[in-house]
Motif scaffolding. Sequence first.
Motif, PDB file in Angstrom:
ATOM      1  N   THR A 154      -0.101  -5.149  -0.497  1.00 41.01           N
ATOM      2  CA  THR A 154      -0.152  -4.305   0.597  1.00 41.01           C
ATOM      3  C   THR A 154      -0.192  -4.699   1.812  1.00 41.01           C
ATOM      4  O   THR A 154      -0.948  -6.071   2.094  1.00 41.01           O
ATOM      5  N   ASN A 170      -6.914   3.897  -3.756  1.00 39.95           N
ATOM      6  CA  ASN A 170      -5.492   3.689  -4.587  1.00 39.95           C
ATOM      7  C   ASN A 170      -5.110   1.414  -4.488  1.00 39.95           C
ATOM      8  O   ASN A 170      -4.285   1.013  -5.418  1.00 39.95           O
ATOM      9  N   TRP A 203       3.390  -1.241  -0.598  1.00 38.26           N
ATOM     10  CA  TRP A 203       2.635   0.220   0.207  1.00 38.26           C
ATOM     11  C   TRP A 203       1.333  -0.259   1.873  1.00 38.26           C
ATOM     12  O   TRP A 203       0.433  -1.025   0.989  1.00 38.26           O
ATOM     13  N   GLU A 205      -1.273   2.212   4.827  1.00 37.55           N
ATOM     14  CA  GLU A 205      -0.948   3.388   5.183  1.00 37.55           C
ATOM     15  C   GLU A 205      -1.673   2.827   7.087  1.00 37.55           C
ATOM     16  O   GLU A 205      -1.731   1.992   7.115  1.00 37.55           O
ATOM     17  N   ASP A 228       7.373   7.770   2.134  1.00 39.52           N
ATOM     18  CA  ASP A 228       6.791   7.762   2.666  1.00 39.52           C
ATOM     19  C   ASP A 228       5.568   8.363   1.650  1.00 39.52           C
ATOM     20  O   ASP A 228       6.129   8.367   0.635  1.00 39.52           O
ATOM     21  N   TYR A 229       4.407   8.323   1.717  1.00 34.27           N
ATOM     22  CA  TYR A 229       3.717   8.923   0.360  1.00 34.27           C
ATOM     23  C   TYR A 229       4.469  10.325  -0.957  1.00 34.27           C
ATOM     24  O   TYR A 229       3.949  10.436  -1.386  1.00 34.27           O
ATOM     25  N   TYR A 235       8.641   8.769   7.588  1.00 33.72           N
ATOM     26  CA  TYR A 235       7.369   7.738   7.500  1.00 33.72           C
ATOM     27  C   TYR A 235       6.770   7.520   8.902  1.00 33.72           C
ATOM     28  O   TYR A 235       5.941   6.975   9.044  1.00 33.72           O
ATOM     29  N   THR A 240       2.571   6.009   6.380  1.00 33.99           N
ATOM     30  CA  THR A 240       2.278   5.894   5.324  1.00 33.99           C
ATOM     31  C   THR A 240       3.779   5.430   4.454  1.00 33.99           C
ATOM     32  O   THR A 240       4.643   5.983   4.828  1.00 33.99           O
ATOM     33  N   LEU A 242       5.984   3.701   1.009  1.00 36.00           N
ATOM     34  CA  LEU A 242       5.854   3.094  -0.720  1.00 36.00           C
ATOM     35  C   LEU A 242       7.690   2.479  -0.273  1.00 36.00           C
ATOM     36  O   LEU A 242       8.773   3.071  -0.155  1.00 36.00           O
ATOM     37  N   HIS A 249       9.514   3.416  -7.594  1.00 34.62           N
ATOM     38  CA  HIS A 249       8.571   3.637  -7.007  1.00 34.62           C
ATOM     39  C   HIS A 249       8.723   5.277  -7.388  1.00 34.62           C
ATOM     40  O   HIS A 249       7.201   5.549  -6.673  1.00 34.62           O
ATOM     41  N   LEU A 253       4.288   5.908  -6.653  1.00 37.98           N
ATOM     42  CA  LEU A 253       4.033   7.461  -5.535  1.00 37.98           C
ATOM     43  C   LEU A 253       3.144   8.072  -6.398  1.00 37.98           C
ATOM     44  O   LEU A 253       2.427   8.822  -6.012  1.00 37.98           O
ATOM     45  N   LEU A 256       0.127   6.686  -5.402  1.00 40.89           N
ATOM     46  CA  LEU A 256      -0.613   6.760  -4.602  1.00 40.89           C
ATOM     47  C   LEU A 256      -1.447   8.277  -4.248  1.00 40.89           C
ATOM     48  O   LEU A 256      -1.801   8.607  -3.618  1.00 40.89           O
TER      49      LEU A 256
END
Length: 260
Positions: A154, A170, A203, A205, A228-229, A235, A240, A242, A249, A253, A256
């Motif tokens: 991250t 997160n 991940w 943001e 995205d989240y 995105y 955000t 992922l 995945h 998700l 998050l």
Amino acid sequence: MKFSKYAQTALAAANAGADVLMKYYQKTLNVEYKGITDPVSQADKNSQKAVIKVIKDIFPQHGVLAEEDGVNEIKKDYCWIIDPLDGTVNFVHGVPLFCVSIGLKYKNEIIVGVIYSPVMKEIFIAEKGKGAYLNGKRIKVSDTSKLIRSLAVTGFPYELEGRRKRVFGNFENIVSCAQGIRRLGSAALDMAYVACGRFDFFWEETLKPWDIAAGIIIVKEAGGIVTDYNGTKNYFSSSTLLAANKKLHKQVLKILNETK
Ligand code: IPD
Ligand code: CA
Ligand code: CA
Ligand code: CA
């Protein structure tokens, strides 16, 4: 693999940018600050000039969206999305984890991506429908399915204000259920490393289009999922992201979305 003129141009442009970066690497730099912790140097700016020159010489009508200038031609059908130096904080500290990242958007989709990490001598490239490659060899995302066996990566936004709760929430939730977490300092390399299976997911943001454009197609062509989240492809507007293998995945998700 025979790549199109677009991919070959992205490669040539990434090479030109990386040559500039290596001229400045581990030398004294003029560093300015865009925000309190957000540096930019002449390496970023001159790499960007070199990248854009290669592209514009070949495709003068195409648009450009690049980090270090105000030009935003994202609405053009073809638009090159450029991060001339991803990992500037690493670069200015002499840490070798940085790269040039170039994605080509056609209409609403990224169709080509190149991420070049010159100190590591690693070139990641992908083109829609043609697979993803590291130094010429086909790459695939990992097939890890258990979170407790996963290595995650991250990053933290330059501007944390107003986001602390979710960012650290997160982080805490994922620390508790993954095997480990790394923080490289280059979102593009984070995605490239997911694509070749070194990391199981990434991940972050507040990412900008130039941080992720190339990585999106490289991860997808390596068999991964990028959203995205919210689980959508927005995105660029939600900022955000992922990127994960197919088995993890959905699980990530969900985590998050536990911290609002
Ligand atoms: C940054 C890096 C970093 C990420 C930041 C980005 P820059 O890009 O990708 O890993 O955490 O969100 O802005 O400024 O080095 O190009
Ligand atoms: Ca920057
Ligand atoms: Ca960046
Ligand atoms: Ca940058």
